[in-house]
Design a protein around this motif. Structure first.
Motif, PDB file in Angstrom:
ATOM      1  N   MET A 215      86.009 -20.675  67.345  1.00 23.82           N
ATOM      2  CA  MET A 215      86.336 -22.062  66.552  1.00 23.82           C
ATOM      3  C   MET A 215      86.121 -21.501  65.258  1.00 23.82           C
ATOM      4  O   MET A 215      85.484 -20.792  64.537  1.00 23.82           O
ATOM      5  N   CYS A 216      87.374 -22.079  64.413  1.00 25.09           N
ATOM      6  CA  CYS A 216      87.539 -21.806  62.967  1.00 25.09           C
ATOM      7  C   CYS A 216      87.648 -22.912  61.946  1.00 25.09           C
ATOM      8  O   CYS A 216      88.188 -23.883  62.512  1.00 25.09           O
ATOM      9  N   ASP A 217      87.571 -22.629  60.834  1.00 27.56           N
ATOM     10  CA  ASP A 217      87.681 -23.626  59.663  1.00 27.56           C
ATOM     11  C   ASP A 217      87.988 -22.947  58.698  1.00 27.56           C
ATOM     12  O   ASP A 217      87.516 -21.863  58.064  1.00 27.56           O
ATOM     13  N   ILE A 218      89.365 -23.560  57.838  1.00 30.18           N
ATOM     14  CA  ILE A 218      89.380 -23.022  56.463  1.00 30.18           C
ATOM     15  C   ILE A 218      88.536 -23.177  55.551  1.00 30.18           C
ATOM     16  O   ILE A 218      88.371 -24.257  55.298  1.00 30.18           O
ATOM     17  N   ASP A 219      88.107 -22.181  54.853  1.00 32.88           N
ATOM     18  CA  ASP A 219      87.281 -22.518  53.834  1.00 32.88           C
ATOM     19  C   ASP A 219      87.698 -23.060  52.346  1.00 32.88           C
ATOM     20  O   ASP A 219      88.966 -22.852  52.131  1.00 32.88           O
ATOM     21  N   ASN A 220      86.673 -24.059  51.999  1.00 31.58           N
ATOM     22  CA  ASN A 220      87.246 -24.887  51.053  1.00 31.58           C
ATOM     23  C   ASN A 220      88.627 -25.350  50.975  1.00 31.58           C
ATOM     24  O   ASN A 220      89.337 -25.663  49.955  1.00 31.58           O
ATOM     25  N   PHE A 221      89.139 -26.168  51.964  1.00 27.21           N
ATOM     26  CA  PHE A 221      90.528 -26.562  52.395  1.00 27.21           C
ATOM     27  C   PHE A 221      90.526 -27.867  51.424  1.00 27.21           C
ATOM     28  O   PHE A 221      91.679 -27.919  50.711  1.00 27.21           O
ATOM     29  N   LYS A 222      89.388 -28.803  51.304  1.00 30.87           N
ATOM     30  CA  LYS A 222      89.607 -29.854  50.296  1.00 30.87           C
ATOM     31  C   LYS A 222      90.008 -29.675  49.068  1.00 30.87           C
ATOM     32  O   LYS A 222      90.775 -29.828  48.390  1.00 30.87           O
ATOM     33  N   SER A 223      89.389 -28.242  48.561  1.00 32.39           N
ATOM     34  CA  SER A 223      89.771 -27.915  47.048  1.00 32.39           C
ATOM     35  C   SER A 223      91.255 -27.768  46.916  1.00 32.39           C
ATOM     36  O   SER A 223      91.857 -27.910  45.874  1.00 32.39           O
ATOM     37  N   ILE A 224      91.783 -26.805  48.238  1.00 26.77           N
ATOM     38  CA  ILE A 224      93.057 -26.546  47.977  1.00 26.77           C
ATOM     39  C   ILE A 224      93.947 -27.796  47.940  1.00 26.77           C
ATOM     40  O   ILE A 224      95.081 -27.874  47.228  1.00 26.77           O
ATOM     41  N   ASP A 252      96.141 -15.813  75.834  1.00 27.61           N
ATOM     42  CA  ASP A 252      95.140 -16.686  74.908  1.00 27.61           C
ATOM     43  C   ASP A 252      95.860 -18.231  74.685  1.00 27.61           C
ATOM     44  O   ASP A 252      97.017 -18.218  74.802  1.00 27.61           O
ATOM     45  N   ILE A 253      95.050 -19.073  74.402  1.00 32.76           N
ATOM     46  CA  ILE A 253      95.273 -20.419  74.096  1.00 32.76           C
ATOM     47  C   ILE A 253      94.913 -20.721  72.455  1.00 32.76           C
ATOM     48  O   ILE A 253      93.800 -20.555  72.213  1.00 32.76           O
ATOM     49  N   VAL A 254      95.952 -21.172  71.828  1.00 35.22           N
ATOM     50  CA  VAL A 254      95.615 -21.550  70.485  1.00 35.22           C
ATOM     51  C   VAL A 254      95.729 -22.989  70.297  1.00 35.22           C
ATOM     52  O   VAL A 254      96.802 -23.291  70.622  1.00 35.22           O
ATOM     53  N   CYS A 255      95.132 -23.596  69.761  1.00 31.86           N
ATOM     54  CA  CYS A 255      94.758 -25.225  69.430  1.00 31.86           C
ATOM     55  C   CYS A 255      94.628 -25.716  68.385  1.00 31.86           C
ATOM     56  O   CYS A 255      93.528 -24.998  67.541  1.00 31.86           O
ATOM     57  N   ARG A 256      95.225 -26.638  67.492  1.00 31.07           N
ATOM     58  CA  ARG A 256      94.591 -27.131  66.353  1.00 31.07           C
ATOM     59  C   ARG A 256      93.626 -28.200  67.084  1.00 31.07           C
ATOM     60  O   ARG A 256      94.117 -29.196  67.641  1.00 31.07           O
ATOM     61  N   TRP A 257      92.390 -27.883  66.515  1.00 27.18           N
ATOM     62  CA  TRP A 257      91.372 -28.915  67.139  1.00 27.18           C
ATOM     63  C   TRP A 257      91.316 -30.137  66.214  1.00 27.18           C
ATOM     64  O   TRP A 257      91.134 -31.339  66.823  1.00 27.18           O
ATOM     65  N   GLY A 258      91.676 -30.221  64.928  1.00 25.61           N
ATOM     66  CA  GLY A 258      91.751 -31.342  64.272  1.00 25.61           C
ATOM     67  C   GLY A 258      91.435 -30.847  62.587  1.00 25.61           C
ATOM     68  O   GLY A 258      90.423 -30.019  62.353  1.00 25.61           O
ATOM     69  N   GLY A 259      91.971 -31.602  61.893  1.00 20.97           N
ATOM     70  CA  GLY A 259      91.973 -31.263  60.521  1.00 20.97           C
ATOM     71  C   GLY A 259      92.322 -29.874  60.256  1.00 20.97           C
ATOM     72  O   GLY A 259      93.286 -29.405  60.625  1.00 20.97           O
ATOM     73  N   GLU A 260      91.277 -29.004  59.656  1.00 18.99           N
ATOM     74  CA  GLU A 260      91.470 -27.477  59.083  1.00 18.99           C
ATOM     75  C   GLU A 260      90.931 -26.887  60.210  1.00 18.99           C
ATOM     76  O   GLU A 260      90.719 -25.601  60.016  1.00 18.99           O
ATOM     77  N   GLU A 261      90.400 -27.282  61.440  1.00 23.06           N
ATOM     78  CA  GLU A 261      89.919 -26.637  62.414  1.00 23.06           C
ATOM     79  C   GLU A 261      90.730 -25.980  63.574  1.00 23.06           C
ATOM     80  O   GLU A 261      91.515 -27.030  63.919  1.00 23.06           O
ATOM     81  N   PHE A 262      90.609 -24.892  63.971  1.00 22.71           N
ATOM     82  CA  PHE A 262      91.465 -24.289  65.039  1.00 22.71           C
ATOM     83  C   PHE A 262      90.514 -23.590  66.172  1.00 22.71           C
ATOM     84  O   PHE A 262      89.378 -23.419  65.822  1.00 22.71           O
ATOM     85  N   VAL A 263      91.164 -23.597  67.115  1.00 23.66           N
ATOM     86  CA  VAL A 263      90.274 -23.137  68.345  1.00 23.66           C
ATOM     87  C   VAL A 263      91.370 -22.025  69.199  1.00 23.66           C
ATOM     88  O   VAL A 263      92.364 -22.422  69.353  1.00 23.66           O
ATOM     89  N   ILE A 264      90.494 -20.796  69.509  1.00 23.86           N
ATOM     90  CA  ILE A 264      91.301 -19.905  70.211  1.00 23.86           C
ATOM     91  C   ILE A 264      90.475 -19.557  71.104  1.00 23.86           C
ATOM     92  O   ILE A 264      89.310 -19.209  71.281  1.00 23.86           O
ATOM     93  N   VAL A 265      91.104 -19.635  72.590  1.00 22.60           N
ATOM     94  CA  VAL A 265      90.446 -19.388  74.020  1.00 22.60           C
ATOM     95  C   VAL A 265      91.272 -18.250  74.467  1.00 22.60           C
ATOM     96  O   VAL A 265      92.013 -18.022  74.760  1.00 22.60           O
ATOM     97  N   ALA A 266      90.185 -17.125  74.709  1.00 21.06           N
ATOM     98  CA  ALA A 266      90.542 -15.975  75.400  1.00 21.06           C
ATOM     99  C   ALA A 266      90.272 -16.048  76.807  1.00 21.06           C
ATOM    100  O   ALA A 266      89.234 -16.277  77.266  1.00 21.06           O
ATOM    101  N   THR A 267      91.135 -15.802  77.818  1.00 22.68           N
ATOM    102  CA  THR A 267      91.070 -15.926  79.337  1.00 22.68           C
ATOM    103  C   THR A 267      91.184 -14.658  79.735  1.00 22.68           C
ATOM    104  O   THR A 267      90.933 -14.619  81.226  1.00 22.68           O
ATOM    105  N   ASN A 268      91.575 -13.671  79.308  1.00 28.02           N
ATOM    106  CA  ASN A 268      91.976 -12.281  79.885  1.00 28.02           C
ATOM    107  C   ASN A 268      91.579 -11.132  79.313  1.00 28.02           C
ATOM    108  O   ASN A 268      92.366 -10.249  79.290  1.00 28.02           O
TER     109      ASN A 268
END
Length: 338
Positions: A215-224, A252-268
């Motif tokens: 799970m990831c989040d863009i750093d200082n996205f509000k400032s951008i 792999d599955i790539v998803c925009r979780w919401g806002g500036e958050e993304f999720v990558i799921v590895a299955t193999n």
């Protein structure tokens, strides 16, 4: 779908061409029995059907149907009033009235209005030519009646065929709209990635398979957004989505979780390989600029939280989220694996 529509166009052209030849025949017959007004009306129909056939080529079914429909009704009304009920031209009104249920018009109200119009016209013709001003059968009445009856029966066959084709088109359109709605409800319109709802549905089907989640989040996205505007913020999101899709495995599955958050799921893949993959992605992100203007670009960073490997999506999501939170409140631009 195109094959069905081509079939519809062919059948419409066929029936309009049939009307054209029948109209030409009636025009000659009316001229021979010296009923010039009916001959002229029928002759004018040749131009109307020619326009209608051209409209079919332009996929304008509404115009083609309406023009031919009105001409046939008017011609049948005048023929019934002038010649009398026994000639059977009212049968054509009945046949044409039934065509309104083909649902050709995009606006259903037009279909209802046309059907009501045909009903009123039929009642009017009946009262005029069969109740108040009846006429005795003249010459050729039986021949005209039988020819009109035969034309009506043949027309019904064509109408049923067109009705079947229109139903197929409507069913395919319904499935298409259903698919579009489903896609819209499961896709993030900005990045083109699947959304949180779609990911949860996918993970529910993989509850017995081993997965690893980042799970990831863009750093200082509000400032951008505050400094450069939301359009640049959107470009950052789209750039990140592109990096993810281009640098993850097909499984792999790539998803925009919401806002500036993304999720990558590895299955193999193993967790170690997945972490190396995320490290490579973070490096690419750090080296990828986003253009702000013709002479200015910015760089952005991302913080990752990586879960353990397991089969419980809810537990792994919680793990990745907590590790992301830990990274966001420490150095940022990092990968937290524990």
């Amino acid at each position: 779908m195109n094959l069905i529509k081509d079939n519809l166009s062919f059948n419409f052209k066929f029936i309009l061409t049939l009307f054209l030849f029948v109209t030409l025949l009636y025009s000659v017959l009316f001229y021979l029995i010296n009923i010039k007004i009916l001959s002229i009306i029928s002759f004018l129909g040749l131009f109307i059907y020619a326009i209608s056939i051209k409209s079919i080529d332009e996929n304008n079914y509404d115009r083609a149907f309406l023009l031919s429909h009105l001409h046939i009704v008017i011609s049948a009304v005048l023929a019934t009033i002038i010649l009398g009920w026994d000639y059977g031209f009212y049968l054509i009104i009945i046949a044409i009235a039934s065509t309104t249920y083909l649902n050709i018009f995009k606006k259903r109200i037009i279909t209802y209005l046309l059907a009501g119009f045909d009903f009123i016209i039929f009642v009017f013709v009946y009262l005029i030519s069969n109740v108040y001003f009846p006429k005795s059968a003249g010459d050729f009445a039986q021949i005209f009646y039988l020819s009109n009856l035969g034309f009506l029966l043949f027309l019904f066959v064509i109408i049923f065929k067109i009705y079947s084709i229109v139903n197929q088109i409507n069913i395919k359109d319904l499935h298409k709209h259903k698919y579009e709605l489903k896609t819209a409800s499961q896709t993030d319109h900005l990045t083109g990635l699947i959304n949180k709802r779609a990911l949860n549905t996918i993970l529910a089907k993989k509850s017995n398979k081993k997965i690893t989640m980042a799970m990831c989040d863009i750093d200082n996205f509000k400032s951008i957004n505050d400094k450069f505007g939301h359009n640049i913020g959107d470009e950052v999101l789209k750039t990140l989505a592109k990096i993810f899709t281009e640098n993850t495995n097909k499984s792999d599955i790539v998803c925009r979780w919401g806002g500036e958050e993304f999720v990558i799921v590895a299955t193999n893949t193993s967790r170690t390989n997945f972490i190396n993959q995320i490290q490579n992605i973070r490096f690419i992100i750090n080296q990828t600029p986003v253009k702000v203007s013709s002479d200015q670009s910015i760089h952005f960073t991302v913080t990752f939280g990586i879960s353990d490997s397991g089969t419980d999506p809810n537990k792994l999501t919680e793990q990745a989220d907590k590790r992301l939170y830990k990274g966001k409140h420490s150095v940022k631009n990092c990968i937290i694996t524990k």
